[in-house]
Design a protein around this motif. Structure first.
Motif, PDB file in Angstrom:
ATOM      1  N   ASP A 115       0.865  -1.178   0.000  1.00 12.79           N
ATOM      2  CA  ASP A 115       0.000   0.000   0.000  1.00 12.79           C
ATOM      3  C   ASP A 115       0.899   1.225   0.000  1.00 12.79           C
ATOM      4  O   ASP A 115       1.474   1.588   1.034  1.00 12.79           O
ATOM      5  CB  ASP A 115      -0.897  -0.018   1.232  1.00 12.79           C
ATOM      6  CG  ASP A 115      -1.856   1.167   1.265  1.00 12.79           C
ATOM      7  OD1 ASP A 115      -2.049   1.786   0.201  1.00 12.79           O
ATOM      8  OD2 ASP A 115      -2.396   1.465   2.344  1.00 12.79           O
ATOM      9  N   ILE A 116       1.045   1.872  -1.158  1.00 16.09           N
ATOM     10  CA  ILE A 116       1.991   2.975  -1.298  1.00 16.09           C
ATOM     11  C   ILE A 116       1.236   4.234  -1.703  1.00 16.09           C
ATOM     12  O   ILE A 116       0.555   4.260  -2.744  1.00 16.09           O
ATOM     13  CB  ILE A 116       3.073   2.649  -2.346  1.00 16.09           C
ATOM     14  CG1 ILE A 116       3.837   1.391  -1.905  1.00 16.09           C
ATOM     15  CG2 ILE A 116       4.027   3.820  -2.526  1.00 16.09           C
ATOM     16  CD1 ILE A 116       4.761   0.841  -2.960  1.00 16.09           C
ATOM     17  N   ALA A 117       1.369   5.270  -0.906  1.00 15.22           N
ATOM     18  CA  ALA A 117       0.731   6.543  -1.221  1.00 15.22           C
ATOM     19  C   ALA A 117       1.452   7.211  -2.391  1.00 15.22           C
ATOM     20  O   ALA A 117       2.660   7.033  -2.575  1.00 15.22           O
ATOM     21  CB  ALA A 117       0.765   7.461  -0.005  1.00 15.22           C
ATOM     22  N   PHE A 118       0.708   7.977  -3.168  1.00 24.31           N
ATOM     23  CA  PHE A 118       1.329   8.647  -4.310  1.00 24.31           C
ATOM     24  C   PHE A 118       2.152   9.843  -3.847  1.00 24.31           C
ATOM     25  O   PHE A 118       3.265  10.069  -4.333  1.00 24.31           O
ATOM     26  CB  PHE A 118       0.248   9.116  -5.288  1.00 24.31           C
ATOM     27  CG  PHE A 118       0.804   9.678  -6.571  1.00 24.31           C
ATOM     28  CD1 PHE A 118       1.190   8.837  -7.608  1.00 24.31           C
ATOM     29  CD2 PHE A 118       0.970  11.043  -6.729  1.00 24.31           C
ATOM     30  CE1 PHE A 118       1.721   9.350  -8.780  1.00 24.31           C
ATOM     31  CE2 PHE A 118       1.497  11.566  -7.902  1.00 24.31           C
ATOM     32  CZ  PHE A 118       1.863  10.715  -8.925  1.00 24.31           C
ATOM     33  N   PHE A 119       1.634  10.611  -2.894  1.00 16.61           N
ATOM     34  CA  PHE A 119       2.329  11.796  -2.408  1.00 16.61           C
ATOM     35  C   PHE A 119       2.943  11.526  -1.033  1.00 16.61           C
ATOM     36  O   PHE A 119       2.581  10.576  -0.341  1.00 16.61           O
ATOM     37  CB  PHE A 119       1.372  12.989  -2.321  1.00 16.61           C
ATOM     38  CG  PHE A 119       0.909  13.494  -3.662  1.00 16.61           C
ATOM     39  CD1 PHE A 119       1.771  14.193  -4.496  1.00 16.61           C
ATOM     40  CD2 PHE A 119      -0.380  13.246  -4.094  1.00 16.61           C
ATOM     41  CE1 PHE A 119       1.344  14.646  -5.739  1.00 16.61           C
ATOM     42  CE2 PHE A 119      -0.817  13.692  -5.334  1.00 16.61           C
ATOM     43  CZ  PHE A 119       0.060  14.402  -6.157  1.00 16.61           C
ATOM     44  N   GLN A 120       3.884  12.386  -0.657  1.00 22.52           N
ATOM     45  CA  GLN A 120       4.462  12.332   0.672  1.00 22.52           C
ATOM     46  C   GLN A 120       3.473  12.915   1.685  1.00 22.52           C
ATOM     47  O   GLN A 120       2.441  13.465   1.323  1.00 22.52           O
ATOM     48  CB  GLN A 120       5.772  13.134   0.704  1.00 22.52           C
ATOM     49  CG  GLN A 120       6.802  12.708  -0.318  1.00 22.52           C
ATOM     50  CD  GLN A 120       7.549  11.454   0.095  1.00 22.52           C
ATOM     51  OE1 GLN A 120       7.202  10.806   1.083  1.00 22.52           O
ATOM     52  NE2 GLN A 120       8.575  11.094  -0.649  1.00 22.52           N
ATOM     53  N   THR A 121       3.818  12.822   2.955  1.00 26.39           N
ATOM     54  CA  THR A 121       2.965  13.354   4.005  1.00 26.39           C
ATOM     55  C   THR A 121       3.098  14.874   4.086  1.00 26.39           C
ATOM     56  O   THR A 121       4.073  15.461   3.578  1.00 26.39           O
ATOM     57  CB  THR A 121       3.339  12.752   5.365  1.00 26.39           C
ATOM     58  OG1 THR A 121       4.696  13.127   5.679  1.00 26.39           O
ATOM     59  CG2 THR A 121       3.224  11.234   5.331  1.00 26.39           C
ATOM     60  N   ALA A 122       2.144  15.516   4.760  1.00 27.85           N
ATOM     61  CA  ALA A 122       2.176  16.978   4.911  1.00 27.85           C
ATOM     62  C   ALA A 122       3.431  17.418   5.654  1.00 27.85           C
ATOM     63  O   ALA A 122       4.044  18.441   5.316  1.00 27.85           O
ATOM     64  CB  ALA A 122       0.921  17.442   5.649  1.00 27.85           C
ATOM     65  N   ASP A 123       3.832  16.655   6.665  1.00 28.22           N
ATOM     66  CA  ASP A 123       5.037  17.007   7.425  1.00 28.22           C
ATOM     67  C   ASP A 123       6.277  16.969   6.545  1.00 28.22           C
ATOM     68  O   ASP A 123       7.209  17.760   6.727  1.00 28.22           O
ATOM     69  CB  ASP A 123       5.192  16.045   8.610  1.00 28.22           C
ATOM     70  CG  ASP A 123       6.396  16.400   9.463  1.00 28.22           C
ATOM     71  OD1 ASP A 123       6.366  17.456  10.103  1.00 28.22           O
ATOM     72  OD2 ASP A 123       7.364  15.610   9.472  1.00 28.22           O
TER      73      ASP A 123
END
Length: 975
Positions: A303-311
């Motif tokens: 499960d890989i998010a497309f964008f990085q986190t807000a932090d």
């Protein structure tokens, strides 16, 4: 090689700088005078030594070595020492006239291929120096080799810059920026020293690519890529992606007569070079490729998010400038960031094609850093990683090389634009510093502003001085500018790394072993006095292997503990089928977790345990020796049992693996004490009746958690659920999860789901989920913990079955409490208890011992098993009596076997091990090992060496012929 590389107007581009007087390179900029490389190398050595001393100053002041207490102690240092011993043994056998090359070690884990396991840990040319070093001095060699790699990376980057016509002053500044980037420092120097090899070889690959673009000898490209293939298939894959982008930018950014045919021909030549590089080191690449593709964790769905986190986005600029708190490869430093910004405003002050080409490369790096999915692509579509960002450091360092000679040519307008960009970056970083409130965050901004201010003041006073006087003061010369930048780069890295590692930051220095103690820490415990007295046809298990992974390999005994990125998938299949609650990773084996049935079947006659963990040793072991105190401060003891079976014994009955897989996690181990499990469709015999009892669980109490159908919803950290069960005295008691998955979520969402279980859960995009979580199981007297990981975690390897052993007590266990370390949903397909009688397991093992007719002896890459005739009262009955000789060494395609000198089939048995079918007569079995793919790899290497030699000879002859023809033409009179 065909001639290519024409200008768009049709005139040929010069390909060689013969006299270097105003000549232009293929890349369109004037070639600088050839620097005196010997003198430059010495100057670079001195400055690199100062820079290295700066970034390791905290370690020196606190008396620490460069050996990281995690991978350094457990992987790199012991494998470097082992490689030295391995090479010395090979040399000794050669001098004795009986060459022997050990390919297999029975002391690594359950037993493992030495060459495969060492891949990425010691299989690099620099570690060959270990053969010349006494083992006791290996700590100093280790530290020295870290610096040597650091320096060589700076040197190869310099060679690359020189090949593109850059001056030595600008190159020196860029080389320092390259080796002080986040990848080299935190992925290399301060974690995995051999990762620096990648940054050392990468500039040579690009040099070779440049040569191929202009029709020069491709040997450098082939050899440098071969070096990366030997070092790591993983990094070679990354390099191919880098090379693709590099070649596309080069092809379209620089002048050339482009056509479909030209592009196709060039692409074919690059592909041929990569193939030649792979084949040239086929002895390494082919076995590595076979192993890599066999490992279950490779290609697993995540499960890989497309964008990085807000932090991540908030901290991005601060990290770029040098905020090492994230230990991120994105760290560049103040000077490289200024150089990147300068590319956007330097039109007219830099060579335009170079500016655009490298600006394009940096733009791709920035996009890649900001998009999490890119990290997954570079990691073979696995979990996202920033290891690929070595290319970011490379591009930023070359931007510095472009900036240094361009600074004196900047106009006032360009300075104003650059100042505006610098201000935006500074404000971004300052905002993050205020949010986090850390000293390092503020220091990052101060250093950045100070360095840019000093640079701007130098330029300001230089412009004023140039307008009023034809001769500039010495302090305003370009040589002084280079010195200022070198000082800034070194000071920037020293301050940032020093703050991060010191008590003022993260106290990261504590993760390194004290200087002078590495050798003893490697061994942990002195076993020299006892090992010679123990029977080496059995194994030694440990109650606490997490501190001594690879301890069996270091000490030279047969054990269970294992740690390496390359592992035998069959052994991992066995671990997972048993639900061993040792480690979530496939790369780490921590023994049997004191499960008596497994200890007996796998030959654990001995146990090493600290006095604190002695109560967890399985029933039937008695203390036979005190081992003294280890480097972790704990005292250890040695135990022995008479119940364990040797590493080779016989089974009289078999069942299929399909029957085995239909059992629960605890019944499976009882089955191994009764019958052999074969990976076949049919077998004579059926699964026996089991004494192991499956216990139904009742919920007694749930604090901070809700038990629902097929899941437990946890609403607060460290919430607990207490289950009741009947239990049995004299039994090992287990709590088993099958198909356990964890999904992290905000507390508010978890509370809503706990109250209304019918609600469908939707992912909260603003929430940063926890990727791993610890689960602790306790019966009030004993407890055991295991870690689970989500599919987004780097640790995830598909492991979802856990059988937690609570050991044996005098009284039945009637209550089990489970504590969950993270808020979220814990889904499972089955949750149950189990009790397994120690007495029944003992009786089963005694039956196997009585019928055991095999003995085993171990040799180099081989083992010999003698099988005695089975007892029989009827003459001739033995011939038809079917038995199976089981060997608890992991199954591998590299093993072959003979029986009485004739080839015999090796069967995959007990999920991950080997067996051979025999009749009731006596036999001599011999198992021999060769690394899978090694024969084919050696053949490929031999063919590649011959073909490459022929090509090089032809190339040299052709060059000589062309040179002679040019000489004759020049002597002919003009008509």
């Amino acid at each position: 090689m065909t001639s290519r590389g024409r200008r768009t107007d049709g005139s040929m581009i010069k390909r060689e700088a013969e006299d270097r007087h105003g000549e232009k390179s293929y890349f369109g900029h004037p070639l600088a005078e050839t620097p005196r490389k010997g003198r430059y190398a010495l100057v670079l050595l001195g400055i690199c030594a100062v820079a290295f001393a700066g970034v390791t100053l905290t370690l020196v002041m606190t008396g620490r070595s460069l050996v990281w207490d995690t991978d350094g102690r457990l992987l790199y240092f012991p494998f470097m020492v082992a490689e030295g011993e391995w090479l010395r043994d090979i040399a000794a056998s050669l001098l004795a006239g009986d060459l022997a090359i050990p390919l297999y070690s029975f002391d690594i884990g359950f037993g493992a291929d030495w060459l495969i396991t060492a891949s990425g840990n010691s299989n690099e040319p620099i570690n060959l120096l270990a053969a010349l070093c006494p083992p006791e001095a290996s700590e100093w060699l280790y530290d020295t080799l870290v610096f040597l790699r650091f320096y060589l990376a700076a040197l190869t980057f310099s060679f690359y810059c020189f090949s593109r016509g850059r001056g030595k002053g600008a190159t020196l500044v860029g080389a320092l920026c390259y080796v002080l980037c986040g990848y080299v420092l935190f992925w290399g120097v301060l974690r995995h020293p051999n990762f620096i090899d990648f940054s050392m070889l990468l500039p040579l690959v690009f040099m070779g690519a440049d040569k191929l673009f202009v029709g020069k000898n491709p040997l450098l490209l082939i050899v440098s890529m071969a070096g990366i293939f030997v070092y790591s298939i993983y990094f070679a894959y990354m390099t191919c992606l880098f090379l693709l982008a590099y070649c596309l930018i080069t092809y379209f950014a620089y002048p050339r007569e482009r056509s479909v045919g030209d592009f196709a021909l060039l692409a074919g030549e690059f592909a041929l070079c990569l193939l030649a590089a792979f084949a040239l080191v086929g002895f390494s690449t082919i076995p590595m490729f076979i192993t890599l593709t066999s490992m279950g964790r490779v290609g697993i769905v995540r499960d890989i998010a497309f964008f990085q986190t807000a932090d991540f986005y908030e901290s991005f600029v601060s990290v770029l400038l040098g905020n090492h708190e994230a230990q991120n490869a994105s760290v560049l430093g103040a000077v490289p960031v200024i150089a990147i910004l300068a590319l956007f405003v330097a039109r007219g002050s830099m060579h335009e094609r170079e500016r655009r080409a490298w600006g394009c490369g940096i733009a791709l790096c920035l996009i890649g850093a900001l998009v999490a999915k890119v990290g997954s692509v570079f990691n073979g579509f696995g979990y996202p990683t920033d290891r690929w960002e070595v290319i970011f450091g490379f591009c930023a360092a070359y931007a510095v090389v472009l900036l240094v000679p361009a600074i004196p040519r900047f106009s006032a307008l360009q300075w104003r634009r650059l100042t505006a960009l610098v201000a935006v970056v500074a404000v971004w970083a300052l905002a993050y510093a205020f949010k986090e409130g850390t000293l390092l965050g503020f220091a990052t901004v101060v250093m950045f502003a100070g360095i840019y201010g000093a640079l701007a003041l130098w330029a300001f006073f230089r412009r004023r001085a140039a307008g009023s006087s034809p001769s500039l003061p010495r302090v305003l010369t370009e040589r002084c500018l280079r010195a200022l930048l070198i000082l800034a780069v070194v000071a920037n890295a020293t301050v940032h790394v020093g703050l991060f590692m010191s008590p003022l930051g993260s106290s990261y220095y504590k993760e390194f072993i004290r200087a002078g103690h590495v050798w003893g820490t490697r061994e942990q415990l002195d076993l020299s006095s006892v090992l010679d007295q123990l029977d080496d046809t059995y194994r030694i298990n440990r109650t606490d292997t997490t501190y001594g992974r690879n301890g069996s390999f270091v000490h030279g005994y047969k054990g269970f503990d294992f740690y390496s990125s390359f592992y035998n998938q069959a052994a991992d299949d066995f671990r997972q089928s048993m639900g061993l609650s040792d480690d979530v990773k496939s790369t780490m084996f921590d023994g049997t977790r004191q499960r008596a049935a497994l200890d007996y079947v796998l030959g654990a006659k001995y146990y090493i345990s600290s006095t604190e963990a002695a109560d967890s040793i399985p029933d039937g072991y008695v203390k036979i020796a005190d081992l003294g105190e280890a480097h972790n401060g704990l005292s250890y003891e040695l135990y022995e049992t008479d119940r364990a079976l040797p590493l080779a014994f016989t089974y009289d009955s078999v069942v299929t693996q399909q029957d085995y897989e239909e059992l629960d996690l605890v019944q499976r181990q009882e089955l191994l004490t009764r019958a052999l499990v074969l990976a076949v469709d049919k077998a004579e015999g059926t699964a026996p009746q089991f004494d192991t009892k499956r216990e139904q669980l009742g919920v007694v109490e749930a604090e901070g958690a809700a038990v629902q159908n097929g899941r437990i919803v946890v609403t607060k950290k460290n919430a607990s659920v207490t289950f009741s069960l009947n239990g049995r005295a004299g039994c090992e008691t287990y709590l088993c999860f099958e198909g356990l998955r964890f999904r992290s979520m905000p507390v508010s969402d978890a509370e809503r789901l706990a109250d209304e279980p019918q609600l469908a859960y939707a992912t909260n995009p603003s929430f940063t989920p926890t990727k791993t979580c610890w689960v602790t199981v306790s019966d009030g007297v004993r407890e055991s913990s295991f870690e689970i990981a989500t599919s987004a975690s780097p640790k995830y390897a598909g492991k979802e079955d856990w059988a937690v052993n609570l050991g044996v007590g005098d009284d039945p266990v009637t209550s089990i409490t489970v504590t969950f370390g993270g808020v979220g949903v814990y889904e499972f397909s089955e949750l149950y208890g189990a009790t397994q009688s120690v007495e029944v397991i003992r009786e089963n093992v005694e039956h196997l011992q009585e019928g055991n007719d095999a003995t085993v002896a171990f040799g180099s890459n081989a083992m010999a098993v003698s099988v005695e005739a089975a007892d029989s009262t009827v003459a001739g009955e033995n011939r038809d009596k079917s038995r199976y000789v089981f060997v608890s060494v992991p199954y591998s395609r590299g093993w072959s076997a003979t029986m009485d000198g004739k080839p015999v089939e090796i069967l995959k048995a007990n999920v991950g091990f080997m067996a051979v079918e025999v009749d009731g007569e006596s036999h001599e079995l011999r198992f021999s090992y060769v690394t899978p793919g090694l024969d084919l790899g050696l053949a490929c290497t031999g063919i590649a060496v011959v073909l490459l030699s022929v090509f090089e000879l032809g190339w040299v002859r052709r060059r000589r012929t062309m040179a002679n023809q040019r000489g004759i033409s020049e002597k002919e009179p003009i008509r």
